[in-house]
Write a protein that holds these residues in place. Structure first.
Motif, mmCIF file in Angstrom:
data_model
loop_
_atom_site.group_PDB
_atom_site.id
_atom_site.type_symbol
_atom_site.label_atom_id
_atom_site.label_comp_id
_atom_site.label_asym_id
_atom_site.label_seq_id
_atom_site.Cartn_x
_atom_site.Cartn_y
_atom_site.Cartn_z
ATOM 1 N N ARG A 163 0.845 -1.184 0.000
ATOM 2 C CA ARG A 163 0.000 0.000 0.000
ATOM 3 C C ARG A 163 0.884 1.238 0.000
ATOM 4 O O ARG A 163 2.020 1.215 0.451
ATOM 5 C CB ARG A 163 -0.927 0.031 1.202
ATOM 6 N N ARG A 164 0.308 2.275 -0.535
ATOM 7 C CA ARG A 164 0.991 3.566 -0.482
ATOM 8 C C ARG A 164 0.074 4.498 0.287
ATOM 9 O O ARG A 164 -1.113 4.574 -0.004
ATOM 10 C CB ARG A 164 1.186 4.070 -1.908
ATOM 11 N N PHE A 211 -0.892 12.140 -3.093
ATOM 12 C CA PHE A 211 -1.102 10.707 -3.250
ATOM 13 C C PHE A 211 0.156 9.852 -3.392
ATOM 14 O O PHE A 211 0.041 8.642 -3.500
ATOM 15 C CB PHE A 211 -2.009 10.436 -4.458
ATOM 16 N N LEU A 246 -3.683 3.747 -0.679
ATOM 17 C CA LEU A 246 -3.706 3.635 -2.141
ATOM 18 C C LEU A 246 -3.161 2.289 -2.613
ATOM 19 O O LEU A 246 -2.262 1.718 -1.990
ATOM 20 C CB LEU A 246 -2.869 4.771 -2.741
ATOM 21 N N ASP A 248 -1.035 -0.389 -4.368
ATOM 22 C CA ASP A 248 0.389 -0.366 -4.708
ATOM 23 C C ASP A 248 0.881 -1.713 -5.234
ATOM 24 O O ASP A 248 2.074 -1.973 -5.246
ATOM 25 C CB ASP A 248 1.213 0.053 -3.475
ATOM 26 N N CYS A 266 -6.628 -1.674 0.555
ATOM 27 C CA CYS A 266 -5.727 -0.755 -0.189
ATOM 28 C C CYS A 266 -6.102 -0.681 -1.672
ATOM 29 O O CYS A 266 -5.249 -0.889 -2.538
ATOM 30 C CB CYS A 266 -4.270 -1.193 -0.074
ATOM 31 N N PRO A 270 -4.379 5.088 -7.287
ATOM 32 C CA PRO A 270 -3.223 5.905 -6.929
ATOM 33 C C PRO A 270 -3.034 7.150 -7.804
ATOM 34 O O PRO A 270 -2.203 8.003 -7.504
ATOM 35 C CB PRO A 270 -2.036 4.943 -7.122
ATOM 36 N N LYS A 320 -1.151 3.526 -11.536
ATOM 37 C CA LYS A 320 0.086 3.805 -10.808
ATOM 38 C C LYS A 320 1.166 4.327 -11.768
ATOM 39 O O LYS A 320 1.895 5.266 -11.456
ATOM 40 C CB LYS A 320 0.542 2.506 -10.139
#
Ligand SMILES: Cc1cc2nc3c(=O)[nH]c(=O)nc-3n(C[C@H](O)[C@H](O)[C@H](O)COP(=O)(O)OP(=O)(O)OC[C@H]3O[C@@H](n4cnc5c(N)ncnc54)[C@H](O)[C@@H]3O)c2cc1C
Length: 377
Positions: A163-164, A211, A246, A248, A266, A270, A320
């Motif tokens: 996850r971001r 983000f 977000l 990932d 998640c 992104p 992404k």
């Protein structure tokens, strides 16, 4: 003893409870807040979500928009029509989320608010859910839908999640005789994100989000300055910050007798930070998986992880990639991407599910990558 216990009454939990109850399962939905509850959110919702439900969301929609107005640091405006089959919904989350919960109740789901989950235990073939105050409830299956701040993923043993983390802030500004013709986005004032103003029938949702993670920016100040361009003074209004979980990378979203859905999984885009559509989608898929598991399908929970990746994650890979280039050269991206009406058309089609990122993202990334070359910016 429930067939399924769902933790969290946001769109993911509401969708899971609705579809499980509709399938005739005995479901308990637990929410820590008093319902209806506020969630910091712009409330822009893809009309695609309607197709996943057999009731009409109309009573929960504040208004709809069919055009987008962009600015670069407050100037260089560009307005473009969305050109989607259905306009984009603007919702107040307290209304929208509660409406969904009420639909789940009508299907027979038991809903308990002010029910704070404090821990989970696997005993035998069921999950025991501990509540603040010492009570325990048991279910054969569990859905962790407790959002970006929730703890079920940790309690279920998901340790290294892909996850971001992002962050966003929202203020709900009351207004009358205001501009409800478009959703507004501003780029350039904030790094790795944007500022928005999404109209509602009784005012605006104004906010700022970043983000890619890592940056320390004054989201409050940036949103406040932007609000002034609409004649709104936010300094006396409450501004609510919230983390964003977000997407990932693909990951396992199931464990013994349990699934993660929505932001707990998640799934937030992104690039755009869209989280409501994937929350509703994963909530619905989680219910389908649990219904199959309850019928004895041992592969159903693994199917869920694969299906989320197939229906959402594969596109997030592209989102992404776009985000990685777009937010590196935002000025160039604004000129060659955002300001082209064709880009709004494509983005609208992606948001409304008429196109998938993979259909257009290769060309978009190629175009944006030129901005990385010195002399072409
Ligand atoms: C400022 C901001 C603006 C955004 N704007 C948009 C937008 O315009 N469009 C869009 O698509 N997405 C937007 N998003 C993202 C979107 O809000 C989220 O992705 C979405 O709410 C995720 O839904 P969810 O059901 O997974 O979690 P949530 O909506 O966060 O719901 C989780 C629920 O679980 C409950 N809970 C947590 N812990 C417990 C516990 N221990 N016990 C019981 N209950 C618990 C919480 O109280 C909460 O009600 C925005 C996000 C932010 C922060």
């Amino acid at each position: 003893m429930y067939d399924g216990i769902v933790v969290g009454a946001g769109p993911a939990g509401g969708a899971a409870a609705y579809h499980l109850a509709k399938a005739g399962r005995n479901v308990l939905l637990l929410e820590r807040e008093t319902l209806p509850r506020y969630k910091p959110c712009g409330g822009g919702v893809s009309p695609q979500v309607q197709q996943w439900f057999d009731f009409d969301f109309a009573p929960a929609i504040s208004l709809t928009v069919q055009q987008i107005r962009y600015t670069w640091q407050g100037g260089d405006p560009q307005t473009a029509p969305l050109e989607t089959r259905e306009p984009v919904w603007m919702v107040r989350r307290n209304v929208f989320d509660h409406f969904l919960v009420q639909q789940a109740q009508k299907q027979g789901a038991t809903v308990r608010d002010r029910a704070v989950v404090t821990g989970l235990q696997r005993r035998g073939d069921r999950w025991w859910v501990q509540l603040e105050g010492g009570e325990e409830v048991a279910g054969r299956f569990l859905v962790g839908a407790d959002g970006a701040r929730g703890s079920t993923a940790k309690w279920l043993g998901f340790k290294e999640r892909k996850r971001r983390m992002g962050a966003a802030l929202e203020v709900e500004a009351p207004a009358a005789n205001h501009d409800t013709s478009a959703a507004h986005f501003d780029f350039g004032a904030i790094a790795n994100g944007y500022i928005w103003n999404f109209p509602k029938v009784d005012g605006y949702s104004i906010g700022s989000g970043t983000f890619l993670g890592g940056e320390k920016q004054n989201l409050k100040e940036i949103a406040a300055q932007y609000a002034q361009t609409f004649g709104i003074e936010t300094s006396t209004m409450t501004q609510y910050g919230h983390p964003l979980c977000l997407w990932d990378g693909p990951q396992k979203l199931h464990t013994e007798g349990a699934l993660l859905a929505g932001e707990a999984a998640c799934v937030v885009d992104p690039f755009t930070a869209e989280g409501i559509r994937p929350a509703l989608l994963t909530g619905m898929l989680a219910a389908q998986a649990l219904d199959r598991a309850l019928a004895g399908d041992h592969a159903a929970l693994a199917w869920y992880s694969d299906e989320v990746q197939r229906q959402w994650g594969e596109d997030m890979e592209w989102a992404k990639r776009i985000a990685a280039v777009f937010y590196r050269v935002p000025g160039f991206a604004y000129k060659v991407g955002v300001k082209r009406p064709a880009a709004t058309k494509r983005m609208g089609q992606i948001l409304s599910g008429e196109l998938r990122y993979r259909d257009v993202a290769g060309a978009a990334v190629k175009r944006l990558t030129q901005g990385l070359l010195p002399g072409l910016r």
